[in-house]
Scaffold this active site. Structure first.
Site, mmCIF file in Angstrom:
data_model
loop_
_atom_site.group_PDB
_atom_site.id
_atom_site.type_symbol
_atom_site.label_atom_id
_atom_site.label_comp_id
_atom_site.label_asym_id
_atom_site.label_seq_id
_atom_site.Cartn_x
_atom_site.Cartn_y
_atom_site.Cartn_z
ATOM 1 N N LYS A 129 0.861 -1.190 0.000
ATOM 2 C CA LYS A 129 0.000 0.000 0.000
ATOM 3 C C LYS A 129 0.890 1.229 0.000
ATOM 4 O O LYS A 129 1.789 1.345 0.846
ATOM 5 C CB LYS A 129 -0.891 0.013 1.245
ATOM 6 C CG LYS A 129 -2.139 0.870 1.095
ATOM 7 C CD LYS A 129 -3.141 0.222 0.124
ATOM 8 C CE LYS A 129 -4.528 0.852 0.248
ATOM 9 N NZ LYS A 129 -5.472 0.211 -0.691
ATOM 10 N N THR A 148 -4.004 -5.187 0.681
ATOM 11 C CA THR A 148 -3.347 -3.901 0.906
ATOM 12 C C THR A 148 -4.214 -2.996 1.775
ATOM 13 O O THR A 148 -3.693 -2.126 2.475
ATOM 14 C CB THR A 148 -3.028 -3.196 -0.426
ATOM 15 O OG1 THR A 148 -4.239 -2.876 -1.118
ATOM 16 C CG2 THR A 148 -2.157 -4.080 -1.313
ATOM 17 N N ARG A 175 31.056 33.652 -7.022
ATOM 18 C CA ARG A 175 29.778 33.226 -7.564
ATOM 19 C C ARG A 175 28.813 32.843 -6.439
ATOM 20 O O ARG A 175 29.216 32.598 -5.296
ATOM 21 C CB ARG A 175 29.943 32.031 -8.503
ATOM 22 C CG ARG A 175 30.329 30.728 -7.813
ATOM 23 C CD ARG A 175 30.168 29.542 -8.745
ATOM 24 N NE ARG A 175 30.514 28.289 -8.080
ATOM 25 C CZ ARG A 175 30.276 27.079 -8.598
ATOM 26 N NH1 ARG A 175 29.708 26.961 -9.785
ATOM 27 N NH2 ARG A 175 30.618 25.969 -7.930
ATOM 28 N N GLN A 189 31.126 19.695 -6.036
ATOM 29 C CA GLN A 189 31.615 18.369 -5.648
ATOM 30 C C GLN A 189 32.390 18.436 -4.337
ATOM 31 O O GLN A 189 32.241 17.552 -3.472
ATOM 32 C CB GLN A 189 32.516 17.785 -6.753
ATOM 33 C CG GLN A 189 31.763 17.365 -8.008
ATOM 34 C CD GLN A 189 31.662 18.449 -9.048
ATOM 35 O OE1 GLN A 189 31.594 19.642 -8.709
ATOM 36 N NE2 GLN A 189 31.640 18.072 -10.322
ATOM 37 N N ASN A 201 22.745 21.807 -9.182
ATOM 38 C CA ASN A 201 23.392 23.111 -9.073
ATOM 39 C C ASN A 201 22.396 24.170 -9.535
ATOM 40 O O ASN A 201 22.103 24.290 -10.731
ATOM 41 C CB ASN A 201 24.664 23.144 -9.929
ATOM 42 C CG ASN A 201 25.572 24.292 -9.548
ATOM 43 O OD1 ASN A 201 25.128 25.282 -8.983
ATOM 44 N ND2 ASN A 201 26.857 24.164 -9.862
ATOM 45 N N HIS A 210 21.834 27.277 -10.666
ATOM 46 C CA HIS A 210 22.692 28.309 -11.224
ATOM 47 C C HIS A 210 22.099 29.703 -11.049
ATOM 48 O O HIS A 210 20.899 29.924 -11.248
ATOM 49 C CB HIS A 210 22.913 28.055 -12.719
ATOM 50 C CG HIS A 210 23.561 26.745 -13.015
ATOM 51 N ND1 HIS A 210 24.828 26.434 -12.610
ATOM 52 C CD2 HIS A 210 23.102 25.651 -13.688
ATOM 53 C CE1 HIS A 210 25.145 25.206 -13.012
ATOM 54 N NE2 HIS A 210 24.106 24.717 -13.669
#
Length: 316
Positions: free
Chosen positions: A20, A65, A186, A234, A263, A265
């Site tokens: 379920k 279920t 950045r 990383q 990432n 950006h």
């Protein structure tokens, strides 16, 4: 002309499971005027001696279920919900030890967090029973039991974080298709999806302190993200994983953590056509791109441990 018929191919049943999915259970505990909420989506998958339900349609070994759904609600009332992991342990043990044909149970839980609605500090007594859904991460847990050994994988998703400084990206491979400019200043942003696997596999060792462990891991991830001077996403991922492994203790020892980090950006907008400089030393303006995005994924392990978390986190 002679017609040669091909023999019918031999066909066998492979791995199978049923259960379920997404039983949404909310338990509200009233401690006088102060109430507490646990809000879970619980998904159950059972496997074992279930060949005949596929091959002949016999349901003799099939637990409905709908019964699984009812068990979730009954256990929430009878046992409470101390933590997502503990609730998963109780359910997995029940299905494996209570039903002979069932040999393995997997319980996946997503917990949705709520915080008190204090009306901006003016709600008074109503703050004890009024809540607002947190717009932060979703807590995750997966408990697997085969009658002898346990595997518990906790995690989180949708934890959005951003560093507006202390991030660079340069020195990478360049070819005829490279247009990205190197940067020494950045924005680094991502939406953390992480899973971590405990060394605990069952008795006689006590269960880890699930609630304390989750808060510790979350804090380790956030501190590592904030404190790492990042030369790549990383590198930041590895620092987060290393902090989680090093921060776990004997009671809640974590052997493995896996991350999936898109990432998110942020690109400086070119405002020169309007006679404006867009310098990060001042109040810079960025275009936050939602796609396409870099996707950084890796596993960090305790030395000597073997990987056990699936590489594709969508399957967990």
């Amino acid at each position: 002309m002679t017609v040669h018929s091909r023999p019918a191919p031999a066909v066998v049943l492979g791995q199978n499971q049923y259960g379920k999915a997404e039983c949404h259970v909310v338990r509200i505990t009233r401690d006088g005027a102060t109430h507490h909420i646990k809000d879970l989506d619980v998904s159950i998958a059972l496997s074992g001696d279930l060949e005949e339900v596929h091959l002949s349609g016999s349901n003799a070994n099939c637990l409905p279920t709908d019964t699984m759904k009812n068990t979730v609600y009954a256990f929430a009332k009878q046992h409470g919900i101390e933590s997502a992991e503990r609730f998963g342990v109780l359910l997995a043990r029940h299905f494996v030890t209570g039903q002979g044909p069932i040999k393995r149970a997997r319980v996946r839980i997503a917990e949705h967090a709520w915080e008190r609605n204090d009306g901006g500090g003016r709600a008074g007594a109503a703050a004890g029973h009024s809540f607002v859904r947190k717009g932060q991460e979703t807590r995750l847990a997966q408990v697997t039991f085969d009658g002898e050994r346990w595997q518990v994988v906790s995690g989180l998703k949708d934890l959005v974080v951003l560093n507006s400084a202390n991030s660079e990206f340069w020195g990478y491979i360049k070819d005829e298709y490279t247009t990205l400019e190197e940067t020494w200043d950045r924005v680094l942003a991502t939406e953390v999806s992480a899973r971590w696997r405990f060394g605990w596999t069952g008795e006689p060792r006590p269960e880890p302190a699930w609630e304390r462990s989750y808060q510790q891991v979350r804090a380790d991830i956030l501190r590592a993200f904030a404190e790492t001077y990042s030369l790549s996403l990383q590198q930041t991922l590895y620092e987060m994983g290393a902090r989680v492994i090093a921060g776990s203790d004997e009671v809640a020892e974590i052997d493995e953590v896996r991350f999936s980090l898109p990432n998110k950006h942020h690109f400086l907008v070119d405002l020169k056509p309007f006679g404006l400089e867009n310098d990060t030393a001042d109040s810079a303006v960025y275009h936050a791109a939602d796609r396409p995005y870099g996707l950084i994924e890796a596993t960090v392990l305790r030395e000597g441990a073997e990987a056990g978390i699936p590489l594709d986190l969508t399957n967990l």
